[in-house]
Design a protein around this motif. Structure first.
Motif, short mmCIF file in Angstrom:
data_model
loop_
_atom_site.label_atom_id
_atom_site.label_comp_id
_atom_site.label_asym_id
_atom_site.label_seq_id
_atom_site.Cartn_x
_atom_site.Cartn_y
_atom_site.Cartn_z
N SER A 194 -11.18 -1.62 -0.56
CA SER A 194 -10.21 -2.68 -0.33
C SER A 194 -8.81 -2.10 -0.25
O SER A 194 -8.46 -1.23 -1.04
CB SER A 194 -10.29 -3.72 -1.45
OG SER A 194 -10.04 -3.13 -2.70
N LEU A 195 -8.03 -2.55 0.73
CA LEU A 195 -6.68 -2.03 0.94
C LEU A 195 -5.67 -3.01 0.35
O LEU A 195 -5.75 -4.21 0.57
CB LEU A 195 -6.42 -1.84 2.43
CG LEU A 195 -5.08 -1.19 2.81
CD1 LEU A 195 -4.99 0.22 2.24
CD2 LEU A 195 -4.92 -1.16 4.32
N ASN A 196 -4.71 -2.47 -0.40
CA ASN A 196 -3.71 -3.30 -1.06
C ASN A 196 -2.32 -2.73 -0.78
O ASN A 196 -2.17 -1.52 -0.54
CB ASN A 196 -3.94 -3.31 -2.58
CG ASN A 196 -5.34 -3.73 -2.94
OD1 ASN A 196 -5.64 -4.90 -3.07
ND2 ASN A 196 -6.24 -2.75 -3.10
N SER A 197 -1.31 -3.59 -0.87
CA SER A 197 0.06 -3.11 -0.71
C SER A 197 0.99 -3.90 -1.62
O SER A 197 0.68 -5.04 -2.00
CB SER A 197 0.51 -3.22 0.74
OG SER A 197 0.50 -4.57 1.16
N TYR A 198 2.11 -3.30 -1.94
CA TYR A 198 3.08 -3.94 -2.84
C TYR A 198 4.44 -3.29 -2.63
O TYR A 198 4.54 -2.06 -2.50
CB TYR A 198 2.65 -3.77 -4.30
CG TYR A 198 3.61 -4.37 -5.31
CD1 TYR A 198 3.65 -5.74 -5.53
CD2 TYR A 198 4.47 -3.55 -6.05
CE1 TYR A 198 4.51 -6.29 -6.46
CE2 TYR A 198 5.34 -4.09 -6.98
CZ TYR A 198 5.36 -5.47 -7.18
OH TYR A 198 6.22 -6.02 -8.11
N THR A 199 5.49 -4.09 -2.57
CA THR A 199 6.85 -3.58 -2.43
C THR A 199 7.53 -3.53 -3.79
O THR A 199 7.56 -4.54 -4.51
CB THR A 199 7.67 -4.45 -1.46
OG1 THR A 199 7.01 -4.48 -0.18
CG2 THR A 199 9.07 -3.88 -1.29
N ILE A 200 8.02 -2.37 -4.17
CA ILE A 200 8.65 -2.16 -5.47
C ILE A 200 9.91 -3.02 -5.60
O ILE A 200 10.75 -3.06 -4.70
CB ILE A 200 9.01 -0.67 -5.67
CG1 ILE A 200 7.75 0.19 -5.69
CG2 ILE A 200 9.81 -0.46 -6.95
CD1 ILE A 200 6.80 -0.09 -6.83
N THR A 201 10.01 -3.72 -6.73
CA THR A 201 11.18 -4.56 -7.00
C THR A 201 12.09 -3.85 -8.00
O THR A 201 11.77 -2.76 -8.48
CB THR A 201 10.75 -5.91 -7.59
OG1 THR A 201 10.23 -5.71 -8.92
CG2 THR A 201 9.67 -6.57 -6.72
N SER A 202 13.17 -4.50 -8.34
CA SER A 202 14.10 -3.91 -9.32
C SER A 202 13.46 -3.75 -10.68
O SER A 202 13.86 -2.90 -11.48
CB SER A 202 15.36 -4.78 -9.44
OG SER A 202 15.01 -6.10 -9.82
N ASN A 203 12.42 -4.54 -10.95
CA ASN A 203 11.74 -4.45 -12.25
C ASN A 203 11.00 -3.12 -12.42
O ASN A 203 10.82 -2.64 -13.54
CB ASN A 203 10.73 -5.60 -12.41
CG ASN A 203 11.40 -6.94 -12.50
OD1 ASN A 203 12.26 -7.14 -13.34
ND2 ASN A 203 11.04 -7.85 -11.62
N GLU A 204 10.53 -2.53 -11.30
CA GLU A 204 9.78 -1.27 -11.40
C GLU A 204 10.62 -0.06 -11.00
O GLU A 204 10.11 1.06 -10.99
CB GLU A 204 8.54 -1.33 -10.49
CG GLU A 204 7.53 -2.42 -10.83
CD GLU A 204 7.69 -3.67 -10.00
OE1 GLU A 204 7.09 -4.68 -10.35
OE2 GLU A 204 8.47 -3.64 -9.02
#
Length: 301
Positions: free
Chosen positions: A2-12
């Motif tokens: 399964s392919l996943n994606s996520y954009t880093i926010t200021s929290n990380e």
């Protein structure tokens, strides 16, 4: 995969890649995530990085979750506190600290491992990893759990959960003093967008309703009985935190400064359901754990 994606926010921002990805992966351990990164299943802005890469706000994480290796669930001779048992159902009093079923990072020492040693005739509806498991309670929540020994029983118990006819009462010690006697928390629960390892009250979440009444008050705490109308992940913990009365000792949602308890002060005390074969209504009551009882005694001093 399964392919996943996520954009880093200021929290990380400035957090290690392996730490961020572990938080985003519900069942994976940090060690597993590090293997994914090493085996190039993870990219940052279409480039491979090491586990210690410091994420930057705006980075695009993409990762594939490798297909899990087939896991054999072994029977283990672990003591069980069996409250009731017949040919269809088992009701157990789960101790705090025990995971209900095997998953990544927890393939032994679970309630399922113990049940398989105790009896081989468990329902197969939820697959090899969760035989007999109709509902769950958190690792650090103690108390009553019903288990199905065959598929007919499993179907019946699952339908009762779905139509909200199963009685589930919990006792929790929460921070702060609740001054009214009764309350209902009707707030949708979903994955916390700021911390993927947590659940939260979020717009677009699943319907979640918790009723509570005050059992006792102390100088800085309140003992409450919670009745679940729905069964969302971490529901009572999230809802009590939402009304600013988090459960004492809760490592995810509770206050950092808390009473000396090993895990959250939450106990599944009462369980009632209709027997799948006889139609008889069964009701069970479990005593509070000794550790919680002692805390309550200390609070009254």
């Amino acid at each position: 995969m399964s392919l996943n994606s996520y954009t880093i926010t200021s929290n990380e921002h400035n957090e290690r890649l392996d730490k961020v990805l572990t938080a985003l992966s519900e069942d994976a351990s940090r060690a597993q995530v590090q293997v994914w990164i090493k085996d190039q299943h993870v990219t940052v802005n279409d480039s491979y990085q090491k586990s210690n890469y410091k994420c930057q706000e705006g980075d695009l994480l993409s990762w594939e979750v490798p297909e899990p290796e087939p896991m054999e669930v072994l029977a283990e001779d672990i003591p069980l506190d069996i409250v009731y048992e017949d040919q269809d159902v088992i009701v157990v009093n789960k101790p705090k600290g025990m995971v209900v079923h095997p998953s990544a990072g927890h393939n032994s020492g679970t309630l399922v491992n113990a049940l398989l040693y105790h009896c081989q005739d468990l329902s197969g509806i939820n697959g090899v990893m969760r035989p007999g498991i109709v509902h769950r309670i958190d690792k650090d929540t103690s108390g009553l759990l019903m288990v199905a020994k065959n598929d007919k029983a499993h179907t019946s118990l699952a339908e009762q959960l779905s139509d909200k006819s199963v009685e589930r009462k919990y006792v929790a010690l929460v921070s702060g003093v609740i001054h009214h006697e009764y309350g209902t928390i009707d707030a949708p629960i979903g994955r916390d967008p700021k911390d993927r390892q947590k659940m939260g009250v979020v717009e677009g979440g699943k319907n979640a309703v918790t009723h509570f009444k005050v059992l006792d008050r102390f100088e800085e705490h309140t003992l409450v009985e919670c009745v679940l109308e729905t069964g969302r992940t971490h529901q009572i913990r999230v809802h009590m935190n939402y009304i600013e009365h988090p459960i004492v000792g809760d490592p995810k949602y509770g206050p950092r400064k808390t009473l000396d308890l090993n895990g959250q002060a939450l106990h599944a005390k009462e369980l009632g359901f209709t027997h799948p074969s006889t139609g008889e209504y069964l009701h069970f009551n479990s005593e509070l754990p000794v550790e919680l009882e002692q805390v309550l005694v200390d609070l009254t001093k």
